[in-house]
Structure formats: C-alpha cells, structure tokens
Write a protein that holds these residues in place. Structure first.
Motif, PDB file in Angstrom:
ATOM      1  N   ILE A 267      38.187   8.988   0.656  1.00  0.00           N
ATOM      2  CA  ILE A 267      39.173  10.088   0.738  1.00  0.00           C
ATOM      3  C   ILE A 267      38.770  11.238   1.103  1.00  0.00           C
ATOM      4  N   ALA A 268      37.612  11.717   0.528  1.00  0.00           N
ATOM      5  CA  ALA A 268      37.027  12.956   1.091  1.00  0.00           C
ATOM      6  C   ALA A 268      36.678  13.016   2.473  1.00  0.00           C
ATOM      7  N   ALA A 269      35.997  11.825   3.108  1.00  0.00           N
ATOM      8  CA  ALA A 269      35.539  11.924   4.468  1.00  0.00           C
ATOM      9  C   ALA A 269      36.809  12.003   5.274  1.00  0.00           C
ATOM     10  N   TRP A 270      38.010  11.330   4.853  1.00  0.00           N
ATOM     11  CA  TRP A 270      39.305  11.505   5.777  1.00  0.00           C
ATOM     12  C   TRP A 270      39.832  12.789   5.424  1.00  0.00           C
ATOM     13  N   GLY A 271      39.695  13.454   4.257  1.00  0.00           N
ATOM     14  CA  GLY A 271      40.247  14.705   4.158  1.00  0.00           C
ATOM     15  C   GLY A 271      39.695  15.684   5.055  1.00  0.00           C
ATOM     16  N   LEU A 272      38.331  15.551   5.038  1.00  0.00           N
ATOM     17  CA  LEU A 272      37.324  16.561   5.830  1.00  0.00           C
ATOM     18  C   LEU A 272      37.817  16.516   7.204  1.00  0.00           C
ATOM     19  N   MET A 273      37.661  15.294   7.833  1.00  0.00           N
ATOM     20  CA  MET A 273      38.037  15.097   9.188  1.00  0.00           C
ATOM     21  C   MET A 273      39.285  15.727   9.614  1.00  0.00           C
ATOM     22  N   THR A 274      40.399  15.379   8.598  1.00  0.00           N
ATOM     23  CA  THR A 274      41.725  16.065   9.064  1.00  0.00           C
ATOM     24  C   THR A 274      41.762  17.516   8.937  1.00  0.00           C
ATOM     25  N   GLY A 275      41.114  17.966   7.849  1.00  0.00           N
ATOM     26  CA  GLY A 275      40.949  19.496   8.044  1.00  0.00           C
ATOM     27  C   GLY A 275      40.473  20.159   9.432  1.00  0.00           C
ATOM     28  N   VAL A 276      39.167  19.402   9.775  1.00  0.00           N
ATOM     29  CA  VAL A 276      38.507  19.829  10.996  1.00  0.00           C
ATOM     30  C   VAL A 276      39.408  19.399  12.246  1.00  0.00           C
ATOM     31  N   ALA A 277      40.235  18.597  12.407  1.00  0.00           N
ATOM     32  CA  ALA A 277      40.984  18.136  13.426  1.00  0.00           C
ATOM     33  C   ALA A 277      42.240  18.958  13.804  1.00  0.00           C
ATOM     34  N   MET A 278      42.573  19.431  12.468  1.00  0.00           N
ATOM     35  CA  MET A 278      43.847  20.330  12.846  1.00  0.00           C
ATOM     36  C   MET A 278      43.495  21.755  13.424  1.00  0.00           C
ATOM     37  N   VAL A 279      42.428  22.219  12.899  1.00  0.00           N
ATOM     38  CA  VAL A 279      42.125  23.417  13.429  1.00  0.00           C
ATOM     39  C   VAL A 279      41.324  23.233  14.970  1.00  0.00           C
ATOM     40  N   LYS A 280      40.624  21.969  15.280  1.00  0.00           N
ATOM     41  CA  LYS A 280      40.242  22.052  16.572  1.00  0.00           C
ATOM     42  C   LYS A 280      41.433  21.656  17.566  1.00  0.00           C
ATOM     43  N   SER A 281      42.590  21.077  16.927  1.00  0.00           N
ATOM     44  CA  SER A 281      43.842  20.916  17.831  1.00  0.00           C
ATOM     45  C   SER A 281      44.595  22.335  18.214  1.00  0.00           C
ATOM     46  N   GLY A 282      44.153  23.298  17.717  1.00  0.00           N
ATOM     47  CA  GLY A 282      44.694  24.589  17.921  1.00  0.00           C
ATOM     48  C   GLY A 282      45.622  25.414  16.919  1.00  0.00           C
ATOM     49  N   LEU A 283      45.672  24.524  15.681  1.00  0.00           N
ATOM     50  CA  LEU A 283      46.220  25.290  14.549  1.00  0.00           C
ATOM     51  C   LEU A 283      45.523  26.509  14.009  1.00  0.00           C
ATOM     52  N   SER A 284      46.040  27.687  13.602  1.00  0.00           N
ATOM     53  CA  SER A 284      45.306  28.609  13.014  1.00  0.00           C
ATOM     54  C   SER A 284      44.610  28.181  11.590  1.00  0.00           C
ATOM     55  N   GLY A 285      43.817  28.827  11.050  1.00  0.00           N
ATOM     56  CA  GLY A 285      43.377  28.568   9.692  1.00  0.00           C
ATOM     57  C   GLY A 285      44.497  28.483   8.775  1.00  0.00           C
ATOM     58  N   LEU A 286      45.306  29.699   8.781  1.00  0.00           N
ATOM     59  CA  LEU A 286      46.409  29.711   7.691  1.00  0.00           C
ATOM     60  C   LEU A 286      47.311  28.469   7.849  1.00  0.00           C
ATOM     61  N   GLU A 287      47.540  28.211   9.115  1.00  0.00           N
ATOM     62  CA  GLU A 287      48.651  27.085   9.449  1.00  0.00           C
ATOM     63  C   GLU A 287      47.914  25.788   8.817  1.00  0.00           C
TER      64      GLU A 287
END
Length: 247
Positions: free
Chosen positions: A27-47
């Motif tokens: 679960i942690a690996a999935w969450g870590l990857m999702t957090g990275v993917a959101m920012v890498k895709s163009g979302l700001s840190g706050l978003e």
C-alpha cells in the motif's frame, strides 16, 4: 467518531491492524508512486496534497491525472474516475448489513475510509453480520483497526512522494511497484470464476483499445467487463457461486 477509544478495547481492533500491516508495504509503495505521479503529471504540490486528502483513491487518481494533464473534458475525467471506483458500490452493498446500526455520518466516514484490501480482509474475517450488539461492535473494531493502518500507510507514503518528487528518480521503478500492489489486490478479489473472467476481459479490452486518446481504453475495459459479466450472470443457473458478494 469512527475511531473511538472503545474500539481499541476490543482484541479485534489489534487483529485488524495486524492483518492490514501484512500488506502495508504494498500500500505504501502504491501511495508513494501515486504522490510522485501526480506532481510529475503537472499538478502543483498543493493540488496534489488536496487530491490525496480529498479523493483518497489511488486508481481513480491515476486514471484522472493523465486526463487532467492532457486537457480532457471534465465529463471524461469524472466518468473515468466514476467507472474505476464502481467496485465500491459493490463493497458498500455487501457492508450495509454490518453498518446499518450506526448513525449516518459514521457510516459515511466508514465508507470513505474503507479501501480495497480493508474490505477483502473484513469480508474474509466476518462472512456474516453479527447478530448481537457485542458481535457488531467486534466487527466494527476490526474494520476500524484495519482501515487505520490502510489510511496511515497510504496517506503517509503519498505525502512523502509529493514532497520528495524531485528527489526520487523515475528509474526507481515506482510505477512497477504500484502495479505489483494492484496485482495483489486483483489476486485477493479473484474469488470466483465470474470475477476471473471479468478481469481477463478487462485486461484484453484495455490492451486492444490502447490506441484510443485520453486513456479511453480504461472506459472500454470497464464497460467490456461489466457487459460480459451481466451476460454470463443471466446465462448461468439460479444458484449463487460462493455468495452474493462474489458476483
């Protein structure tokens, strides 16, 4: 509140925590990857932080983020997220007899916090709703402990991924770790022939429709799996295979 001190007084609370801890790294690996993917895709840190805290659904987040980055219409993004999370309608229908004695707000909080593996562990541990107030309290305590570990593992790792996006190389293969975590969920849920057929159809349809724009192959996969399951369910004899919640 969902996590009252009375829950921690039940041995089932700690049992639920132990069960969920066994899959906590996935679960942690999935969450870590999702957090990275959101920012890498163009979302700001706050978003990314707001999406993590509000949505709390990794598969829906990963389905929506590429569409947001590609400028897809809002209805396409909402439809994809809705379809990806349709399984929670089935989870909720199965959990209803276990939770109907609770106030509405507490039921809503419980539904929000219940994840895939939380539901899987709970359904295996308690195949039938409790018949007494004490049995229902034990079941609720187990679910509370289970969901607590799931929430903390997911949120903590996802927020770490958002914070350390630029420090985590893509070459680490976090996407593959997330895929392995989802495969674990898939294997746990494939408890009937109908579910295994639906998973196979969805996978085949997703690959066949890979060339579609805006990740629409996800919608094609979901629609194909639902359609074939409805057809097969109508064709088979009127006897449940392992219970109604296995459909």
């Amino acid at each position: 509140m969902f996590y009252q001190s009375v829950h921690r007084s039940h041995p089932e609370f700690w049992e639920g925590m132990r069960d969920q801890t066994s899959v906590g790294m996935g679960i942690a690996a999935w969450g870590l990857m999702t957090g990275v993917a959101m920012v890498k895709s163009g979302l700001s840190g706050l978003e990314a932080v707001l999406m993590t805290l509000i949505v709390y659904a990794g598969s829906a987040q990963l389905a929506a983020v590429p569409m947001i980055a590609a400028g897809a219409p809002l209805w396409v993004i909402l439809a994809a997220a809705f379809c990806v999370n349709l399984r929670f309608v089935v989870f909720s229908a199965h959990l209803r007899p276990y939770l109907m004695h609770l106030p509405r707000f507490q039921r809503l909080v419980t539904g929000y916090l219940t994840g895939d593996l939380s539901y899987v562990f709970f359904a295996r541990r308690f195949p039938k709703p409790g018949q007494t107030a004490d049995e229902l309290a034990q079941q609720q305590a187990y679910l509370a402990g289970n969901c607590a570990v799931n929430y903390l593992a997911w949120m903590g790792a996802s927020l770490v991924g958002i914070a350390l996006t630029n420090a985590i190389p893509t070459e680490w293969g976090l996407g593959f770790a997330g895929i392995l975590a989802l495969l674990g969920v898939l294997a746990s849920l494939a408890t009937s022939r109908l579910r295994m057929v639906s998973a196979g159809v969805a996978g085949a349809a997703a690959v066949a429709a890979w060339a579609l724009p805006l990740k629409l192959n996800i919608l094609v996969a979901i629609a194909s799996a639902v359609a074939i399951c409805l057809v097969l369910d109508k064709m088979r004899p009127n006897r449940p295979e392992g219970g109604a919640h296995h459909v």
